[in-house]
Motif scaffolding. Structure first.
Motif, PDB file in Angstrom:
ATOM      1  N   LEU A 254       0.825  -1.211   0.000  1.00 57.11           N
ATOM      2  CA  LEU A 254       0.000   0.000   0.000  1.00 57.11           C
ATOM      3  C   LEU A 254       0.859   1.262   0.000  1.00 57.11           C
ATOM      4  CD1 LEU A 254      -2.790   1.377   0.202  1.00 57.11           C
ATOM      5  CD2 LEU A 254      -2.617   1.145   2.700  1.00 57.11           C
ATOM      6  N   GLY A 255       1.906   1.282   0.808  1.00 52.38           N
ATOM      7  CA  GLY A 255       2.742   2.469   0.903  1.00 52.38           C
ATOM      8  C   GLY A 255       3.388   2.857  -0.410  1.00 52.38           C
ATOM      9  N   VAL A 256       3.998   1.905  -1.090  1.00 54.96           N
ATOM     10  CA  VAL A 256       4.682   2.228  -2.348  1.00 54.96           C
ATOM     11  C   VAL A 256       3.673   2.541  -3.449  1.00 54.96           C
ATOM     12  CG1 VAL A 256       6.787   0.987  -1.813  1.00 54.96           C
ATOM     13  CG2 VAL A 256       4.917  -0.243  -2.908  1.00 54.96           C
ATOM     14  N   ARG A 257       2.519   1.867  -3.433  1.00 54.74           N
ATOM     15  CA  ARG A 257       1.512   2.159  -4.452  1.00 54.74           C
ATOM     16  C   ARG A 257       0.946   3.564  -4.283  1.00 54.74           C
ATOM     17  NH1 ARG A 257      -2.730  -0.560  -3.782  1.00 54.74           N
ATOM     18  NH2 ARG A 257      -2.194  -2.000  -2.104  1.00 54.74           N
ATOM     19  N   LEU A 258       0.622   3.957  -3.039  1.00 54.21           N
ATOM     20  CA  LEU A 258       0.082   5.296  -2.815  1.00 54.21           C
ATOM     21  C   LEU A 258       1.081   6.370  -3.225  1.00 54.21           C
ATOM     22  CD1 LEU A 258      -1.796   5.011   0.614  1.00 54.21           C
ATOM     23  CD2 LEU A 258      -2.813   5.316  -1.656  1.00 54.21           C
ATOM     24  N   GLU A 259       2.350   6.147  -2.927  1.00 57.00           N
ATOM     25  CA  GLU A 259       3.383   7.119  -3.288  1.00 57.00           C
ATOM     26  C   GLU A 259       3.486   7.271  -4.802  1.00 57.00           C
ATOM     27  OE1 GLU A 259       8.145   7.977  -2.362  1.00 57.00           O
ATOM     28  OE2 GLU A 259       7.188   6.109  -1.702  1.00 57.00           O
ATOM     29  N   ARG A 260       3.490   6.156  -5.515  1.00 56.81           N
ATOM     30  CA  ARG A 260       3.575   6.202  -6.980  1.00 56.81           C
ATOM     31  C   ARG A 260       2.302   6.801  -7.578  1.00 56.81           C
ATOM     32  NH1 ARG A 260       6.013   3.900 -11.676  1.00 56.81           N
ATOM     33  NH2 ARG A 260       4.754   4.729 -13.398  1.00 56.81           N
ATOM     34  N   LEU A 261       1.148   6.396  -7.063  1.00 52.69           N
ATOM     35  CA  LEU A 261      -0.117   6.895  -7.594  1.00 52.69           C
ATOM     36  C   LEU A 261      -0.242   8.399  -7.394  1.00 52.69           C
ATOM     37  CD1 LEU A 261      -2.520   4.044  -6.443  1.00 52.69           C
ATOM     38  CD2 LEU A 261      -1.819   4.542  -8.787  1.00 52.69           C
ATOM     39  N   GLU A 262       0.190   8.898  -6.238  1.00 47.47           N
ATOM     40  CA  GLU A 262       0.114  10.340  -6.005  1.00 47.47           C
ATOM     41  C   GLU A 262       0.949  11.099  -7.025  1.00 47.47           C
ATOM     42  OE1 GLU A 262       0.466  13.536  -2.376  1.00 47.47           O
ATOM     43  OE2 GLU A 262       1.885  11.866  -2.376  1.00 47.47           O
ATOM     44  N   ALA A 263       2.189  10.673  -7.219  1.00 48.07           N
ATOM     45  CA  ALA A 263       3.078  11.384  -8.141  1.00 48.07           C
ATOM     46  C   ALA A 263       2.549  11.335  -9.571  1.00 48.07           C
ATOM     47  CB  ALA A 263       4.481  10.769  -8.067  1.00 48.07           C
ATOM     48  N   SER A 264       2.102  10.173 -10.006  1.00 45.10           N
ATOM     49  CA  SER A 264       1.597  10.034 -11.373  1.00 45.10           C
ATOM     50  C   SER A 264       0.332  10.852 -11.575  1.00 45.10           C
ATOM     51  CB  SER A 264       1.319   8.562 -11.679  1.00 45.10           C
ATOM     52  OG  SER A 264       2.509   7.796 -11.641  1.00 45.10           O
ATOM     53  N   THR A 265      -0.560  10.813 -10.599  1.00 39.24           N
ATOM     54  CA  THR A 265      -1.842  11.513 -10.720  1.00 39.24           C
ATOM     55  C   THR A 265      -1.636  13.015 -10.770  1.00 39.24           C
ATOM     56  OG1 THR A 265      -2.923   9.713  -9.537  1.00 39.24           O
ATOM     57  CG2 THR A 265      -4.127  11.788  -9.692  1.00 39.24           C
ATOM     58  N   LEU A 266      -0.737  13.534  -9.955  1.00 34.14           N
ATOM     59  CA  LEU A 266      -0.462  14.967  -9.991  1.00 34.14           C
ATOM     60  C   LEU A 266       0.100  15.388 -11.344  1.00 34.14           C
ATOM     61  CD1 LEU A 266       1.014  15.544  -6.426  1.00 34.14           C
ATOM     62  CD2 LEU A 266      -1.051  16.597  -7.373  1.00 34.14           C
ATOM     63  N   GLN A 267       0.951  14.556 -11.920  1.00 30.66           N
ATOM     64  CA  GLN A 267       1.507  14.876 -13.236  1.00 30.66           C
ATOM     65  C   GLN A 267       0.412  14.933 -14.293  1.00 30.66           C
ATOM     66  OE1 GLN A 267       4.917  12.476 -14.277  1.00 30.66           O
ATOM     67  NE2 GLN A 267       4.861  13.076 -16.430  1.00 30.66           N
ATOM     68  N   VAL A 268      -0.498  13.958 -14.262  1.00 27.62           N
ATOM     69  CA  VAL A 268      -1.599  13.925 -15.231  1.00 27.62           C
ATOM     70  C   VAL A 268      -2.568  15.070 -14.980  1.00 27.62           C
ATOM     71  CG1 VAL A 268      -3.587  12.584 -16.024  1.00 27.62           C
ATOM     72  CG2 VAL A 268      -1.398  11.434 -15.578  1.00 27.62           C
ATOM     73  N   ALA A 269      -2.909  15.332 -13.720  1.00 27.56           N
ATOM     74  CA  ALA A 269      -3.880  16.377 -13.391  1.00 27.56           C
ATOM     75  C   ALA A 269      -3.363  17.761 -13.785  1.00 27.56           C
ATOM     76  CB  ALA A 269      -4.206  16.331 -11.902  1.00 27.56           C
ATOM     77  N   ARG A 270      -2.087  18.006 -13.528  1.00 32.24           N
ATOM     78  CA  ARG A 270      -1.526  19.317 -13.878  1.00 32.24           C
ATOM     79  C   ARG A 270      -1.463  19.510 -15.389  1.00 32.24           C
ATOM     80  NH1 ARG A 270       2.871  18.565  -9.057  1.00 32.24           N
ATOM     81  NH2 ARG A 270       1.690  19.659  -7.423  1.00 32.24           N
ATOM     82  N   TRP A 271      -1.204  18.439 -16.118  1.00 35.76           N
ATOM     83  CA  TRP A 271      -1.219  18.549 -17.583  1.00 35.76           C
ATOM     84  C   TRP A 271      -2.629  18.888 -18.075  1.00 35.76           C
ATOM     85  CZ3 TRP A 271      -3.803  15.989 -21.505  1.00 35.76           C
ATOM     86  CH2 TRP A 271      -3.346  16.246 -22.805  1.00 35.76           C
ATOM     87  N   LEU A 272      -3.617  18.203 -17.519  1.00 41.55           N
ATOM     88  CA  LEU A 272      -5.001  18.454 -17.923  1.00 41.55           C
ATOM     89  C   LEU A 272      -5.430  19.887 -17.595  1.00 41.55           C
ATOM     90  CD1 LEU A 272      -6.619  15.057 -16.914  1.00 41.55           C
ATOM     91  CD2 LEU A 272      -6.760  16.093 -19.193  1.00 41.55           C
ATOM     92  N   ALA A 273      -4.952  20.421 -16.480  1.00 37.56           N
ATOM     93  CA  ALA A 273      -5.324  21.779 -16.084  1.00 37.56           C
ATOM     94  C   ALA A 273      -4.863  22.818 -17.101  1.00 37.56           C
ATOM     95  CB  ALA A 273      -4.744  22.093 -14.708  1.00 37.56           C
ATOM     96  N   GLU A 274      -3.891  22.460 -17.935  1.00 39.73           N
ATOM     97  CA  GLU A 274      -3.367  23.389 -18.941  1.00 39.73           C
ATOM     98  C   GLU A 274      -4.060  23.259 -20.294  1.00 39.73           C
ATOM     99  OE1 GLU A 274       0.753  22.434 -19.061  1.00 39.73           O
ATOM    100  OE2 GLU A 274       1.216  23.377 -17.125  1.00 39.73           O
ATOM    101  N   GLN A 275      -4.968  22.303 -20.420  1.00 40.62           N
ATOM    102  CA  GLN A 275      -5.605  22.061 -21.717  1.00 40.62           C
ATOM    103  C   GLN A 275      -6.787  23.009 -21.934  1.00 40.62           C
ATOM    104  OE1 GLN A 275      -3.722  20.061 -23.640  1.00 40.62           O
ATOM    105  NE2 GLN A 275      -2.551  20.110 -21.708  1.00 40.62           N
ATOM    106  N   PRO A 276      -6.886  23.620 -23.106  1.00 42.05           N
ATOM    107  CA  PRO A 276      -7.926  24.636 -23.338  1.00 42.05           C
ATOM    108  C   PRO A 276      -9.356  24.096 -23.260  1.00 42.05           C
ATOM    109  CG  PRO A 276      -6.766  24.064 -25.377  1.00 42.05           C
ATOM    110  CD  PRO A 276      -5.991  23.453 -24.261  1.00 42.05           C
ATOM    111  N   ASP A 277      -9.554  22.815 -23.528  1.00 44.40           N
ATOM    112  CA  ASP A 277     -10.914  22.259 -23.485  1.00 44.40           C
ATOM    113  C   ASP A 277     -11.383  21.950 -22.062  1.00 44.40           C
ATOM    114  OD1 ASP A 277     -11.329  22.339 -26.230  1.00 44.40           O
ATOM    115  OD2 ASP A 277     -10.442  20.365 -26.547  1.00 44.40           O
TER     116      ASP A 277
END
Length: 391
Positions: A254-277
């Motif tokens: 659980l610990g390593v999965r949560l750490e990886r999921l947080e980092a990956s999700t933030l990267q995807v979410a921040r990219w989406l926040a920059e999309q004009p649509d």
């Protein structure tokens, strides 16, 4: 003995002394007692010893003990799923004539239970604004038996001021329950913030692989323990030791999965926040999420699930096509597993808000973030191509 009797009453046994890193999977319904005087039907197996398989084999009780340990709980009851956990809490604290409060943004089946079965049993469940904070005191009545919190809220991710709600509730003698599934019981410390009973769907992050259905109800006090235990027994909340074994395995990573999921999700979410649509990204760690500052104050991390709202110029049919055109993101409910998921909420009920079929919830899995972003980019690109053709 006849050989047929030996099949039922064998004397042959494997050698003792085998030690493993893995908790054994104990299957069984009947518990055998040494003497008739020892026979009892008691759900308090942690105190009185094993009495019946309904209340948990050693595998199930170890899972509950491990969840209680990481959550800082008095005890954790293991139940068949997240919705079973929600139902157990209602029935443990409410009776005919009771009043309960639940945030508008609670998990949909929680609201369905309130409007359906509980309503028929003369238990009134009133929905409230999740961002109400201390002002919830104005909604508490003499017969308020339970106040639900869920932070972040389902789909729209509103972060609640749980400590303020707890303070207002306890001043009036009302217990507070928390759906702590998003935080996997660890990213938000329910009991340090005064919550009386906290539940999570182990189906999500603890299971972690989309292959089991389990839940837990964790209690912080002896009073809550004595309220939940009898209700659990009477409702027959039995779980499979095989599923419990899978959850025990999931806890180890659980610990390593949560750490990886947080980092990956933030990267995807921040990219989406920059999309004009995209008009808004509802992720607790981003300022665009309602209650973001409360998340900064109360949480130690973020998880894998968040939502995106397409701009008003995007037609709902285009949003549906966007979901259909995703390749790595599979279409499906639930979250917390290793696979990226997407689901459209075309008719989400949020008072005073009309998302117009433009809201999509995403779950980021263990895929490489760059591949997930490429998948989102190609699906967004098809929307833009359609707009160019229409023009």
């Amino acid at each position: 003995m006849h050989w047929r009797s030996k099949l039922v009453h064998p004397t042959a046994q494997a050698p003792s002394g085998f030690r493993s890193l893995v908790t054994p999977t104990y299957r069984g319904s009947t518990v055998v007692f040494e003497r008739q005087a020892d026979a009892a039907d008691d759900w308090r197996q942690s105190e009185v010893g094993y009495t019946y398989g309904l209340y948990g084999s050693p595998t199930v009780l170890e899972l509950g003990a491990r969840v209680a340990e990481i959550e800082g709980a008095r005890h954790s009851f293991v139940v068949p799923g997240g919705q079973a956990a929600i139902a157990l809490i209602y029935f443990a604290f409410c009776k005919a004539g009771s009043h309960a409060l639940v945030p508008v943004t609670a998990y949909g089946p929680n609201r369905e239970l309130a409007d359906g079965l509980l309503s028929g049993l003369n238990i009134e469940v009133e929905a409230y604004d999740p961002l109400i904070g201390a002002e919830i005191s104005s909604l508490i009545r003499e017969n308020t038996a339970l106040i639900w919190t869920e932070s972040p809220g389902s789909v729209t991710m509103e972060v609640q001021d749980v400590p303020a709600i707890v303070k207002a509730a306890h001043a009036r003698g009302a217990p507070v329950a928390l759906d702590n599934t998003y935080a996997a019981g660890v990213l938000f410390d329910a009991f340090a913030h005064g919550v009386d009973v906290s539940m999570q769907a182990l189906t999500k992050y603890v299971g972690g692989h989309s292959d089991l259905l389990l839940g837990t109800v964790s209690v912080g006090t002896q009073k809550a323990y004595e309220a939940v235990g009898p209700a659990s027994k009477q409702l027959g909340m039995a779980v499979s030791p095989d599923d419990a074994s899978l959850a025990l395995r999931g806890l180890q990573t659980l610990g390593v999965r949560l750490e990886r999921l947080e980092a990956s999700t933030l990267q995807v979410a921040r990219w989406l926040a920059e999309q004009p649509d995209i008009e808004a990204v509802f992720h607790p760690a981003l300022p665009s999420c309602p209650g973001h500052k409360l998340w900064q104050r109360d949480f130690t991390g973020s998880a894998s699930v968040f939502s995106i709202l397409f701009g008003r110029e995007i037609d709902p049919s285009q949003v549906e096509a966007f979901v259909d055109n995703l390749k790595l993101f599979k279409i499906g409910f639930s979250w917390g597993g290793v696979t990226a998921l997407a689901i459209l909420y075309p008719k989400l009920d949020r008072p005073g808000k009309d998302y117009g079929g433009r809201l999509v919830r995403l779950n980021v899995g263990l895929e490489e973030p760059c591949d997930l972003i490429a998948d989102l980019e190609q699906a967004l690109g098809r929307i833009q191509q359609r707009d160019e053709v229409a023009a």
